[in-house]
Write an enzyme that holds these catalytic residues in place. Structure first.
Site, mmCIF file in Angstrom:
data_model
loop_
_atom_site.group_PDB
_atom_site.id
_atom_site.type_symbol
_atom_site.label_atom_id
_atom_site.label_comp_id
_atom_site.label_asym_id
_atom_site.label_seq_id
_atom_site.Cartn_x
_atom_site.Cartn_y
_atom_site.Cartn_z
ATOM 1 N N LEU A 24 28.761 34.852 26.941
ATOM 2 C CA LEU A 24 29.874 35.008 27.837
ATOM 3 C C LEU A 24 29.370 35.848 28.978
ATOM 4 O O LEU A 24 29.929 35.792 30.156
ATOM 5 C CB LEU A 24 31.096 35.809 27.366
ATOM 6 C CG LEU A 24 31.770 35.176 26.108
ATOM 7 C CD1 LEU A 24 32.544 36.306 25.473
ATOM 8 C CD2 LEU A 24 32.581 34.033 26.583
ATOM 9 N N GLY A 25 28.248 36.466 29.083
ATOM 10 C CA GLY A 25 27.952 37.374 30.138
ATOM 11 C C GLY A 25 26.437 38.261 29.538
ATOM 12 O O GLY A 25 26.183 38.229 28.376
ATOM 13 N N ARG A 26 25.755 38.641 30.681
ATOM 14 C CA ARG A 26 24.612 39.530 30.272
ATOM 15 C C ARG A 26 24.664 40.690 31.080
ATOM 16 O O ARG A 26 24.897 40.705 32.352
ATOM 17 C CB ARG A 26 23.406 38.455 30.527
ATOM 18 C CG ARG A 26 23.319 37.857 31.761
ATOM 19 C CD ARG A 26 22.636 36.580 31.585
ATOM 20 N NE ARG A 26 22.979 35.546 30.830
ATOM 21 C CZ ARG A 26 22.337 34.614 29.902
ATOM 22 N NH1 ARG A 26 20.965 34.371 30.377
ATOM 23 N NH2 ARG A 26 22.631 33.813 29.162
ATOM 24 N N PHE A 69 21.775 45.906 29.173
ATOM 25 C CA PHE A 69 21.366 46.335 27.699
ATOM 26 C C PHE A 69 21.353 45.038 26.499
ATOM 27 O O PHE A 69 21.097 45.185 25.556
ATOM 28 C CB PHE A 69 22.345 47.535 26.908
ATOM 29 C CG PHE A 69 21.858 48.583 27.685
ATOM 30 C CD1 PHE A 69 20.938 49.534 27.237
ATOM 31 C CD2 PHE A 69 22.496 49.101 28.859
ATOM 32 C CE1 PHE A 69 20.732 50.829 27.806
ATOM 33 C CE2 PHE A 69 22.314 50.481 29.655
ATOM 34 C CZ PHE A 69 21.136 51.282 29.021
ATOM 35 N N LYS A 91 28.888 42.122 21.539
ATOM 36 C CA LYS A 91 27.808 42.558 22.473
ATOM 37 C C LYS A 91 26.566 42.989 21.733
ATOM 38 O O LYS A 91 26.898 43.860 20.734
ATOM 39 C CB LYS A 91 28.407 43.641 23.210
ATOM 40 C CG LYS A 91 27.457 44.156 24.216
ATOM 41 C CD LYS A 91 27.837 44.595 25.506
ATOM 42 C CE LYS A 91 26.762 45.051 26.510
ATOM 43 N NZ LYS A 91 27.223 45.360 27.734
ATOM 44 N N ASP A 124 35.990 56.693 35.787
ATOM 45 C CA ASP A 124 36.151 55.779 36.747
ATOM 46 C C ASP A 124 36.431 54.294 36.185
ATOM 47 O O ASP A 124 35.885 53.732 35.273
ATOM 48 C CB ASP A 124 35.396 55.287 37.883
ATOM 49 C CG ASP A 124 34.182 56.342 37.756
ATOM 50 O OD1 ASP A 124 33.641 56.882 38.800
ATOM 51 O OD2 ASP A 124 33.733 56.659 36.814
HETATM 52 C C1 AK4 Z 1 31.552 40.344 30.099
HETATM 53 C C2 AK4 Z 1 34.953 37.753 28.167
HETATM 54 C C3 AK4 Z 1 27.261 51.407 25.733
HETATM 55 C C4 AK4 Z 1 25.753 51.857 25.881
HETATM 56 C C5 AK4 Z 1 24.908 51.105 26.512
HETATM 57 C C6 AK4 Z 1 35.166 40.513 25.809
HETATM 58 C C7 AK4 Z 1 26.515 49.271 26.453
HETATM 59 C C8 AK4 Z 1 34.685 38.911 27.372
HETATM 60 C C9 AK4 Z 1 33.346 40.765 27.137
HETATM 61 C C10 AK4 Z 1 33.613 39.548 27.895
HETATM 62 C C11 AK4 Z 1 29.328 48.609 26.261
HETATM 63 C C12 AK4 Z 1 31.363 47.262 26.324
HETATM 64 C C13 AK4 Z 1 32.239 45.561 27.125
HETATM 65 C C14 AK4 Z 1 33.273 46.035 26.371
HETATM 66 C C15 AK4 Z 1 32.658 43.911 27.626
HETATM 67 C C16 AK4 Z 1 31.895 42.765 27.001
HETATM 68 O O1 AK4 Z 1 30.468 40.705 29.653
HETATM 69 O O2 AK4 Z 1 32.272 40.809 30.683
HETATM 70 C C17 AK4 Z 1 31.913 39.030 29.532
HETATM 71 N N1 AK4 Z 1 33.222 38.973 28.703
HETATM 72 N N2 AK4 Z 1 33.933 37.760 28.847
HETATM 73 N N3 AK4 Z 1 34.125 41.182 26.365
HETATM 74 N N4 AK4 Z 1 35.507 39.446 26.248
HETATM 75 N N5 AK4 Z 1 32.328 41.401 27.471
HETATM 76 S S1 AK4 Z 1 30.946 46.230 27.166
HETATM 77 N N6 AK4 Z 1 32.692 47.334 25.897
HETATM 78 N N7 AK4 Z 1 30.600 48.536 26.074
HETATM 79 O O3 AK4 Z 1 28.559 47.755 26.806
HETATM 80 N N8 AK4 Z 1 28.793 49.827 25.876
HETATM 81 C C18 AK4 Z 1 27.446 49.986 26.229
HETATM 82 CL CL1 AK4 Z 1 25.429 53.395 25.543
HETATM 83 C C19 AK4 Z 1 25.229 49.708 26.750
#
Ligand code: AK4
Length: 293
Positions: free
Chosen positions: A36-38, A41, A59, A153
């Site tokens: 869905l996305g990149r 991390f 994720k 934020d």
């Molecule tokens: C997109 C649809 C913490 C650390 C280090 C659900 C990362 C869709 C998506 C979706 C996190 C996160 C997140 C929620 C959203 C994930 O990428 O937006 C695509 N997409 N499209 N989720 N439906 N994406 S990412 N919570 N938390 O990344 N934490 C995190 Cl310490 C790296």
């Protein structure tokens, strides 16, 4: 259903397990579909939890990168915070698991994807759409503040849209990114209030400021203090150098609301429950909280 809605995120729902059995999720519990996305991390995939057929977003984070960036404890905190939040406008984090090289977050799937892409496509939103999102965000933030969670934020990149058009705050790991940015002062300051760019003490009213920035961006297509140079954004934020361009045309009521949120003195910002009663919200926001075009 095997995707827990009530239990600790690490555990599967107790009723589906033998008593005391804390079976952990593994990747074999999921059919993993398209990405869905990149992000920095790792990638996000659509996935189906095999037993319940529940569609989720998975994720996948690289342990090496998490270690290198020293964000493991922040990721743990995100999971801890998220597991206690249940609100229609906050993306659920159902749980997590890990293997040798990766950490997996099991997230609610937001079918209509990222809000910032819509904003890019439309350039700016109608007052009806903006007010509907702002009121949904205000209700989600009131809920968070009631649980002593400050969001810090919110920006368009961290907002997702559900299947019925409902807005979902999807971050909490995001504050991690801002934190490291804040320390190194090399990322965007655009959404940070004066007390945070000046590294002063802050409280829940930082979220009122960020919501004011977002409201402006929804209506004008760009955040109010944007500048070429980081130092100029810093100065514009601390001086609250707020201008309302003549195009696109925005109502006086919307400008009034934004002006009451983007106030330097945090204690004088319009409280979120009063925001919900502001005539611009009352006259424009869809009461269902869903923008349906
Ligand atoms: C997109 C649809 C913490 C650390 C280090 C659900 C990362 C869709 C998506 C979706 C996190 C996160 C997140 C929620 C959203 C994930 O990428 O937006 C695509 N997409 N499209 N989720 N439906 N994406 S990412 N919570 N938390 O990344 N934490 C995190 Cl310490 C790296």
């Amino acid at each position: 259903m095997a995707i827990s809605t009530e239990t600790h995120p690490q555990q599967q729902k107790v009723s589906t397990q033998a008593a005391g059995d804390k079976k952990r999720w593994t990747i074999d519990d999921f059919d993993v579909g398209k990405p869905l996305g990149r992000g920095k991390f790792g990638h996000v995939y659509i996935a189906r939890e095999k037993r319940s057929n529940h569609i989720v977003a998975l994720k996948v984070l690289s342990k090496t990168q998490l270690k290198q960036s020293q964000v493991e404890h922040q990721l743990r905190r995100e999971v801890e915070i998220q597991s206690h939040l249940r609100h229609p406008n906050i993306l659920r984090l159902y749980g997590y698991f890990y293997d040798q090289n990766r950490v997996y977050l099991i997230l609610e799937y937001a079918a209509k994807g990222e809000l910032y892409k819509d904003l890019q496509r439309c350039k700016y939103f109608s007052e009806r759409r903006a007010a509907t999102y702002v009121s949904a965000l205000a209700r989600a933030l009131i809920y968070c503040h009631g649980k002593h969670v400050i969001h810090r934020d919110i920006k368009p990149e961290n907002l997702l849209i559900g299947a019925r058009g409902e807005l979902k705050i999807a971050d909490f790991g995001w504050s991690v990114h801002t934190f490291s940015r804040r320390r190194t002062m090399c990322g965007t300051l655009d959404y940070l209030p004066p007390e945070m760019v000046e590294s002063k003490e802050h409280d829940a009213s930082v979220d009122i400021w960020s919501l004011g920035i977002l409201c402006y961006e929804f209506l004008y297509g760009l955040p109010p203090f944007e500048a070429e140079e980081h130092s100029d954004t810093y100065r514009r934020i601390t001086q609250v150098d707020l201008n309302f361009p003549s195009k696109p045309v925005v109502s006086a009521l919307a400008k009034d609301l934004i002006s009451q949120m983007l106030v330097k003195d945090a204690s004088k910002r319009l409280p979120l429950h009063k925001l919900l009663q502001h005539p611009w919200i009352v006259q424009n926001a869809d009461p269902s909280g869903v923008y349906s075009g």
